[in-house]
Design an enzyme around this catalytic site. Structure first.
Site, PDB file in Angstrom:
ATOM      1  N   TRP A   9       0.821  -1.225   0.000  1.00 17.72           N
ATOM      2  CA  TRP A   9       0.000   0.000   0.000  1.00 17.72           C
ATOM      3  C   TRP A   9       0.849   1.268   0.000  1.00 17.72           C
ATOM      4  O   TRP A   9       1.865   1.339   0.676  1.00 17.72           O
ATOM      5  CB  TRP A   9      -0.865  -0.013   1.261  1.00 17.72           C
TER       6      TRP A   9
ATOM      7  N   ASP B 213       0.196   9.106   1.035  1.00 17.42           N
ATOM      8  CA  ASP B 213       0.785  10.427   0.739  1.00 17.42           C
ATOM      9  C   ASP B 213       2.231  10.415   0.234  1.00 17.42           C
ATOM     10  O   ASP B 213       3.072   9.691   0.782  1.00 17.42           O
ATOM     11  CB  ASP B 213       0.852  11.279   2.016  1.00 17.42           C
TER      12      ASP B 213
ATOM     13  N   GLN C 178       4.145   7.296   2.076  1.00 12.54           N
ATOM     14  CA  GLN C 178       3.541   6.469   3.127  1.00 12.54           C
ATOM     15  C   GLN C 178       3.375   5.070   2.550  1.00 12.54           C
ATOM     16  O   GLN C 178       2.771   4.891   1.481  1.00 12.54           O
ATOM     17  CB  GLN C 178       2.188   7.054   3.531  1.00 12.54           C
TER      18      GLN C 178
ATOM     19  N   TRP D 155      -4.041  -0.019   4.119  1.00  9.99           N
ATOM     20  CA  TRP D 155      -3.251   0.807   5.046  1.00  9.99           C
ATOM     21  C   TRP D 155      -2.857  -0.011   6.280  1.00  9.99           C
ATOM     22  O   TRP D 155      -3.660  -0.815   6.772  1.00  9.99           O
ATOM     23  CB  TRP D 155      -4.099   2.029   5.457  1.00  9.99           C
TER      24      TRP D 155
ATOM     25  N   ASP E 147       2.145  15.847  10.140  1.00  7.25           N
ATOM     26  CA  ASP E 147       2.535  16.149   8.758  1.00  7.25           C
ATOM     27  C   ASP E 147       3.403  17.408   8.665  1.00  7.25           C
ATOM     28  O   ASP E 147       3.061  18.366   7.953  1.00  7.25           O
ATOM     29  CB  ASP E 147       1.289  16.284   7.852  1.00  7.25           C
TER      30      ASP E 147
ATOM     31  N   GLU F 173      -5.052  18.336   7.087  1.00  9.57           N
ATOM     32  CA  GLU F 173      -3.892  17.450   6.969  1.00  9.57           C
ATOM     33  C   GLU F 173      -2.887  18.025   5.963  1.00  9.57           C
ATOM     34  O   GLU F 173      -3.224  18.854   5.125  1.00  9.57           O
ATOM     35  CB  GLU F 173      -4.345  16.060   6.494  1.00  9.57           C
TER      36      GLU F 173
END
Ligand code: FRU
Length: 487
Positions: A59, A62, A78, A86, A178, A232
């Site tokens: 997976w 971002d 990610q 995820w 972030d 985010e």
């Protein structure tokens, strides 16, 4: 070729690890790279993208750490290698000499007590430094806390986490993530995504002299209650004389054609002072891309140009490639410019280096059909005083997408069928043409100078077929694009 490169990178990595120059979690890194190698052969290639960054297996969400170090562009992402859903976040890693040809590198960060959430990368003297959010599970509600961590590298391949982590402990909000870091004068600055106690998204600003000790400066943006409960992946930069706060708000209510994706990515243009740390918005929030699959962008500046890349997918939607052993991709890299009250977005110039043979150059008559390879670029021009309709579909079925110009509404429409439509007004400033990038499971449509851009995933079977459903003839140029990422 890409395969040989991967093997060489893996051998170099293993050699560095076994020579003892990196730390104690080396064996888990070696095992992970072996695992990834062993799983690659199980991937079904049907939707695998030819020139978009994808995870080698597993997976991706971002983009992270978009930066330039030692003569190469670096992009992290990610990454959860063990399933195509995820999971505890790692940082995957690719590099490129030109922003279009990407080479796979070993996984940069592996979660330990902390999951390695999104963040950025900077070069501090000669040290390549990652700044990421460590998310830890805790006993009390809401059962997680987020603080900011550092990891260092002096070769751009092997990273070790800073022993003094976290460098910026969690705040009064559990959602504190972030970090996007940049340098101005002799100081580092950082923006973080967060929320207020009453669930309004906000972005906070900090500064530091050494990346390790951070001082709180201000809130540079906050929802008035209608702009979502959490912001985010913030980014903050100067563009053509203005300041831009780019972020990904969660919780925007759909409004007409706008905000139809699960979450959005967009920007506020304004002015900012490094003396008062106040950002004064001048133009309201606007979406950066109008397609179905675009989120959590990250920008970087190099040689005076501002580049952006986004996650080419979306939360809480089907990811048809997940049964094939992977899920998620990054968009092609785009260059940003300010044009009046809007940001325009164009593919980086180097995209033309992917062009192979020309497939067609001339007219595309009404009802004319042409076959296109999985990886193609089209430049199409029509008469905008009349409607335009193109159908792109798989030569063996599967996903379809209609691209339309509705003259009366003045709108460009991207329609994946069954009402799954995204549309927006387009007022061309100069060029009237459409530049379309097709890949094995994606389409990116750039209108004119990039006033309007759509990024959407589509899953055709076989190659692409283009059908001109308009009643007018169109001018068309089409190219086959070469593979620019590992298979
Ligand atoms: C955005 C995001 C980030 C977070 C990461 C976790 O898509 O939710 O806020 O750091 O994904 O994978």
């Amino acid at each position: 070729m890409a395969c040989i490169q991967n093997v060489i990178v893996l051998i170099c990595f293993l050699a560095t690890v076994y020579s003892g120059s990196v730390k104690q979690d080396d064996s888990s890194k070696v095992e992970l790279e072996q695992y990834i190698e062993s799983k690659k052969s199980e991937i079904n290639p049907r939707y695998r993208l030819h020139y978009h960054v994808t995870p080698p297996v597993g997976w991706m969400n971002d983009p992270n750490g978009f930066s330039y170090y030692n003569g190469e562009f670096h992009l992290f992402y990610q990454f959860y290698p063990y399933d195509s859903i995820w999971g505890p976040m790692h940082w995957g890693h690719v590099s490129s000499p030109d922003l279009v040809h990407w080479k796979q590198l070993p996984t940069a960060l592996i979660p330990e007590a902390e999951m390695c959430f999104s963040g950025s990368a900077v070069v501090d003297d000669d040290t390549f430094t990652l700044i990421y959010t460590g998310r830890e599970v805790i006993d009390e509600e809401p059962h997680y806390k987020e603080s900011q961590y550092l990891a260092f590298s002096d070769d751009g391949i092997n990273f070790h986490k800073y022993k003094g982590n976290p460098v910026l402990p969690s705040s009064d909000s559990a959602d504190f993530r972030d970090p996007k870091v940049w340098k101005h004068g002799d100081k580092w600055y950082l923006v973080l995504g967060s929320k207020t106690h009453d669930e309004r998204g906000k972005v906070v600003l900090y500064s530091s002299k050494d990346l390790k000790n951070w001082e709180y400066l201000s809130v540079i943006g906050e929802s008035n209650g209608e702009m979502g409960y959490m912001w985010e992946c913030p980014d903050f930069f100067e563009l053509d004389g203005k300041f831009v706060l780019l972020m990904s708000p969660q919780g925007l209510e759909p409004k007409g054609d706008r905000y139809k994706n699960t979450y959005q990515t967009g920007y506020i243009i304004g002015s900012f002072s490094y003396e008062t740390y106040e950002f004064i918005p001048e133009v309201e929030f606007q979406e950066l891309d109008f397609g179905h699959d675009f989120y959590a962008t990250q920008t970087m500046e190099h040689n005076g140009k501002r580049y952006v890349v986004g996650w080419f997918s979306m939360w809480e939607v089907p990811h048809p490639e997940d049964v094939d052993g992977w899920a998620g991709a990054l968009t092609i890299v785009r260059e940003l410019k300010l044009s009046g009250n809007r940001i325009i977005m164009k593919p980086v110039n180097e995209m033309v280096t992917l062009r192979q043979n020309s497939i067609i150059h001339g007219s595309l008559l009404p009802d004319q059909i042409i076959n296109l390879p999985k990886a193609s670029e089209l430049i199409i021009e029509g008469d905008l005083t009349e409607d335009i309709e193109l159908l792109l579909e798989g030569s063996m079925g599967g996903g379809k997408v209609w691209l339309r110009w509705n003259r009366e509404a003045g709108k460009v429409i991207v329609d994946r069928g069954s009402g799954d439509i995204r549309q927006v007004e387009w007022v061309p400033t100069k060029s009237h043409s459409w530049r379309i990038f097709l890949d094995a499971s994606s389409i990116e449509l750039f209108c004119g100078e990039g006033e309007v851009v759509f990024s959407s995933r589509v899953y055709p079977h076989g190659d692409w077929i283009l059908n001109n459903l308009s009643s007018q003839s169109l001018l068309i140029d089409a190219y086959h694009l070469e593979r620019a990422v590992p298979a």
